[in-house]
Design an enzyme around this catalytic site. Structure first.
Site, short mmCIF file in Angstrom:
data_model
loop_
_atom_site.label_atom_id
_atom_site.label_comp_id
_atom_site.label_asym_id
_atom_site.label_seq_id
_atom_site.Cartn_x
_atom_site.Cartn_y
_atom_site.Cartn_z
CB ILE A 28 -0.96 0.03 1.20
CG1 ILE A 28 -0.20 -0.13 2.53
CG2 ILE A 28 -2.03 -1.03 1.06
CD1 ILE A 28 -1.08 -0.03 3.75
N GLY A 29 2.15 1.12 0.00
CA GLY A 29 2.97 2.33 -0.03
C GLY A 29 4.44 2.02 0.07
N GLY A 40 8.22 4.36 0.95
CA GLY A 40 8.86 5.64 1.24
C GLY A 40 10.34 5.45 1.49
N GLY A 41 10.97 6.48 2.03
CA GLY A 41 12.40 6.43 2.27
C GLY A 41 12.79 5.38 3.30
CG PHE A 42 11.90 5.78 7.13
CD1 PHE A 42 13.19 5.94 7.60
CD2 PHE A 42 11.03 6.85 7.20
CE1 PHE A 42 13.60 7.13 8.15
CE2 PHE A 42 11.44 8.05 7.75
CZ PHE A 42 12.73 8.19 8.22
CB VAL A 96 3.56 0.49 4.04
CG1 VAL A 96 2.47 0.23 5.09
CG2 VAL A 96 4.56 1.51 4.56
CG ASP A 118 10.31 12.15 4.58
OD1 ASP A 118 10.36 13.02 3.69
OD2 ASP A 118 10.27 10.93 4.33
#
Length: 373
Positions: free
Chosen positions: A56-57, A59-61, A64, A175
């Site tokens: 569902i996603g 990002g930089g980390f 998800v 962020d």
């Protein structure tokens, strides 16, 4: 020469040691962390082996995934993409700090999992996805009227004010962007990924996701001098507000035949006294004075000189009280562009939107002197 049974025995011993080590790490996690410690197999089952259909996603980390626990509870599982330099106990100490942070406008951390090289965080599942998907994507999934957009701005501001000023120790998010603001079933905003910056190198949150020069969230002092402070969060929040009001991405776009960042366009409209031109057509009816105050507050947040930006508690006041902003103290926004991107270069250039001044003021000025109407 080793016989096949000896080789098999060696492999089994190695696998057993690996399982024992992972089991010890999971047990150690359960004994150290105050929040729930999930088992790897539990999360793998919940996400259907981290299936792409459950993604569902990203990002930089990390990535998800949506998951459903055996209890039927929906969760969001973030597989961290980079290994922390910290050991298990140090990592869990940081997770403990995050898990103890509770606020209506922050995504709740439910627990974590450490299994060999895998580190995962388990969050509450937020139903209506992130602002970038709901409002800024090519296909908008929801219609947001002004009441909902206003609530998104105020709620996000309150969450940031809590992190910056009420929480001890304070947390600088680092962020703030549309993809990190999630909406629950009532469209209340929740800030995600707070507190994770300490787990990774200083440049992971922004540089690794290549936001530089494309989305326009970065404060100029961060780009020029690496100063990641609360005022850098304030800058990013100001850009986010402009996105919520306009329904446009902060990245370069064509405005009246000129290619510029959203923040540049907003400043041009401010100078021309045409700020309402940037309001998203899909907002419908809206209170003009209130919307003007929101846009101007965003401009106060994005001033080039960090010392001129308000604290987030002041931003909350500017958004929620019927006040008149002292625009005599408003100075041009700062931003940067990666001018060498098209030719493969990496040069970062500071620019001021106000070409008539061409300078970034260094005189500290209070920007939240407000006068009740």
């Amino acid at each position: 020469m080793n016989c096949s049974c000896c080789v098999a025995s060696t492999v089994l011993r190695k696998k057993s040691k690996k399982r024992d080590k992972q089991s010890i790490e999971e047990q150690e996690g359960a004994s150290v962390v105050n929040t729930k410690s999930f088992l790897y197999n539990e999360l793998r089952s919940a996400t259907n082996n981290f299936s792409l259909t459950n993604k569902i996603g990203r990002g930089g980390f990390g990535t998800v995934y949506k998951g459903v626990l055996k209890s039927g509870t929906q969760v969001a599982v973030k597989k961290l993409s980079l290994e922390s330099n910290q050991g298990v106990r140090e990592f869990l100490t940081e997770i403990n700090t995050i898990s103890n942070v509770k606020h209506p406008n922050l995504v709740e951390l439910l627990g974590c999992c450490i299994h060999g090289p895998h580190k995962m965080l388990v969050y509450e599942f937020v139903e209506n996805n992130s602002i970038d998907r709901v409002l800024l994507g090519p296909r908008r999934s929801l219609e947001l009227n002004w009441a909902r957009r206003s609530a998104i701005c105020v709620g996000t501001a309150k969450g940031l004010a809590f992190l910056h000023e009420e929480l001890i120790p304070h947390i600088v998010h680092r962020d703030i962007k549309a993809s990190n603001i999630l909406l629950d079933k009532e469209f209340h905003p929740k800030i995600g990924d707070f507190g994770l910056a300490k787990l990774f190198p200083d440049d992971i949150t922004h540089i690794s996701t290549q936001l530089a020069g494309t989305t326009g969230y970065l404060a100029p002092e961060y780009v020029l001098g690496g100063q990641l402070t609360m005022k850098a969060d304030v800058y990013s929040f100001g850009v986010l507000m402009l996105e919520v009001v306009s329904g446009r991405s902060s990245a370069h776009a064509n405005y009246g035949g000129a290619r510029m960042l959203l923040i540049e366009w907003a400043w041009e409209l401010y100078k021309e006294e045409k700020l309402l031109d940037m309001v998203d057509e899909e907002v419908g009816e809206f209170p003009k004075e209130e919307v003007l105050r929101y846009i101007k507050t965003a401009l106060f947040c994005t001033q080039a000189n960090a010392s001129r930006r308000p604290a987030m508690s002041q931003v909350v006041e500017m958004l929620t009280k019927n006040v008149r902003l002292n625009e005599k103290e408003l100075t041009p926004p700062g931003f940067f562009e990666d001018s060498g991107r098209r030719s493969g270069g990496q040069t970062k250039v500071y620019k001021s939107s106000d070409t008539s001044t061409g300078q970034m003021s260094s005189a500290p000025i209070s920007i939240t002197q407000v006068t009740p109407r």
